[in-house]
Design an enzyme around this catalytic site. Structure first.
Site, PDB file in Angstrom:
ATOM      1  N   TYR A   1       0.939  -1.193  -0.144  1.00 34.83           N
ATOM      2  CA  TYR A   1       0.065   0.053  -0.027  1.00 34.83           C
ATOM      3  C   TYR A   1       1.018   1.172   0.018  1.00 34.83           C
ATOM      4  O   TYR A   1       1.877   1.418   0.662  1.00 34.83           O
ATOM      5  CB  TYR A   1      -0.988   0.193   1.450  1.00 34.83           C
ATOM      6  CG  TYR A   1      -1.711   1.271   1.193  1.00 34.83           C
ATOM      7  CD1 TYR A   1      -2.927   1.452   0.723  1.00 34.83           C
ATOM      8  CD2 TYR A   1      -1.044   2.314   2.098  1.00 34.83           C
ATOM      9  CE1 TYR A   1      -3.551   2.740   0.741  1.00 34.83           C
ATOM     10  CE2 TYR A   1      -1.950   3.552   2.170  1.00 34.83           C
ATOM     11  CZ  TYR A   1      -2.971   3.905   1.609  1.00 34.83           C
ATOM     12  OH  TYR A   1      -3.694   4.908   1.819  1.00 34.83           O
TER      13      TYR A   1
ATOM     14  N   GLU B   1      -3.527   7.507  -3.779  1.00 36.66           N
ATOM     15  CA  GLU B   1      -3.533   6.358  -3.250  1.00 36.66           C
ATOM     16  C   GLU B   1      -3.170   5.149  -4.295  1.00 36.66           C
ATOM     17  O   GLU B   1      -3.765   5.285  -5.206  1.00 36.66           O
ATOM     18  CB  GLU B   1      -4.564   5.919  -2.418  1.00 36.66           C
ATOM     19  CG  GLU B   1      -4.705   4.665  -1.688  1.00 36.66           C
ATOM     20  CD  GLU B   1      -5.939   4.599  -0.772  1.00 36.66           C
ATOM     21  OE1 GLU B   1      -6.133   4.949   0.289  1.00 36.66           O
ATOM     22  OE2 GLU B   1      -6.978   3.870  -1.405  1.00 36.66           O
TER      23      GLU B   1
END
Length: 382
Positions: free
Chosen positions: A101, A189
């Protein structure tokens, strides 16, 4: 403002961030051609402005073009968390070896942009943030100086391990940070950022949010706004220069000042009511803003009563009263009004209202209790 994954991926690609090839599909008849152009295995993904697509059946792995067409038809018939699926993408499948991530977010607490990194990317990153926050590394990037290089390098080594992947990650994150700054983002993101079959890092998914207050600098970003991003009343409020957020309740609210507006919503909830909106008319003494605000609120069929809470400083109470009287002449106000009018020129404002048969209250708690009672018992359109 939020945008779809395919739009974010196009921005990623324009900054040199590696992605897998994809095709956008808006109707079933486009599925076969999209699948044939990509060839081989594909991932079929719903394009909706909400999370949890995979768990809702909005992401499917297709081994063949025929499967991609079938899954695409199924997904285009889905509604995910209240959002009907009107667009999907077909993207090249990848043999994912490891998921990470990575994301940048505005951090008001540190007055910086914070990079978040984790070895555990994928669908359950939200649960990880709650249950194992220590597994998410955070590094502040400051506009003038950038990150602490020692901390940055240490984090990259801890997360990505090999020199090859560390170098690739550094390149991707530097570009992602530049994209964040140049487009006035509040979030960029990549989840997951994955090591794929050829041992390279690729952005498998993409998510971006932008600072609404900076959109005037980026017409190319403003043009990406999706119809489902804002309700019609939110669009109308923006055009009228009002700060407005649509909510799910039945008590319309017109307040001056964001802090007072938030406190008003809290008090309505505390009294057992449900606010239908946040609306800040701002500090200007412009009667037309009151007219616009009332037009927007009465357009919501769920509203049963309206609370007007004015604590006049820069805002003059007599101008608010004039706006109310103008609204009564221009539109049909068939909802009960509760008016609290305190502050600059309150006597003049109250006199105008009383002459028109309207009463203004002093106390906020008293006003809130009255509007909640009206909404829950006898409120509604006459």
């Amino acid at each position: 403002m939020n945008i779809h994954e395919y739009q974010a991926k196009e921005l990623f690609a324009s900054y040199g961030i590696p992605i897998k090839a994809f095709r956008l599909v808006t109707e079933p008849g486009q599925l076969a051609q999209a699948a044939q152009e990509l060839g081989g295995e594909t991932i079929v993904k719903a394009q909706v402005l909400t999370g949890g697509r995979g768990k809702a059946g909005g992401v499917k792995y297709a081994k063949t073009a025929e499967e991609a067409v079938k899954y695409g038809q199924d997904i285009l018939n889905l509604t995910i968390k209240g959002f009907p699926v009107e667009k999907i993408i077909l993207t090249e499948a990848a043999d994912i070896k490891k998921e990470f991530y990575a994301g940048f977010i505005t951090n008001r607490g540190t007055r910086a942009v914070t990079l978040m990194l984790s070895k555990a990317g994928g669908m359950d990153i939200e649960d990880l943030a709650v249950n194992s926050p220590e597994e998410i590394l955070k590094i502040d990037f400051f506009a003038r100086t950038g990150p602490d290089e020692d901390l940055y390098e240490a984090a990259l080594k801890d997360i990505f391990r090999t020199q090859t992947h560390i170098a690739q990650a550094r390149d991707i994150l530097d570009k992602l940070y530049r994209l964040f700054l140049e487009k006035d983002c509040s979030l960029t993101e990549i989840n997951p950022l994955s090591i794929v079959d050829d041992d390279t890092l690729v952005a498998i998914d993409a998510k971006m949010s932008f600072d609404d207050n900076a959109l005037f600098r980026h017409p190319e970003i403003q043009a990406l706004e999706n119809p489902e991003e804002s309700s019609q009343d939110e669009k109308d409020a923006r055009e009228a220069g009002l700060s407005f957020v649509s909510l799910d309740g039945d008590i319309g609210c017109i307040v001056n000042g964001a802090g007072l507006a938030m406190a008003t919503l809290d008090l309505i909830k505390l009294a057992g009511g449900e606010p239908a909106n946040f609306l800040d008319v701002g500090g200007s003494s412009n009667p037309n803003k009151v007219v616009s605000a009332l037009k927007i609120i009465i357009s919501n069929p769920n509203v049963k009563a309206i609370l007007i809470n004015i604590f006049g400083g820069i805002t003059r109470c007599d101008d608010i009263a004039k706006g109310l009287l103008m609204a009564r002449e221009q539109i049909q106000l068939d909802l009960p009004l509760v008016i609290r009018l305190v502050g600059t020129n309150q006597d003049e404002g109250r006199a105008l209202l009383e002459k028109a048969g309207l009463q203004a209250f002093d106390g906020l708690s008293e006003s809130v209790e009255k509007v909640v009672a009206l909404a829950t018992s006898e409120g509604g359109r006459q």
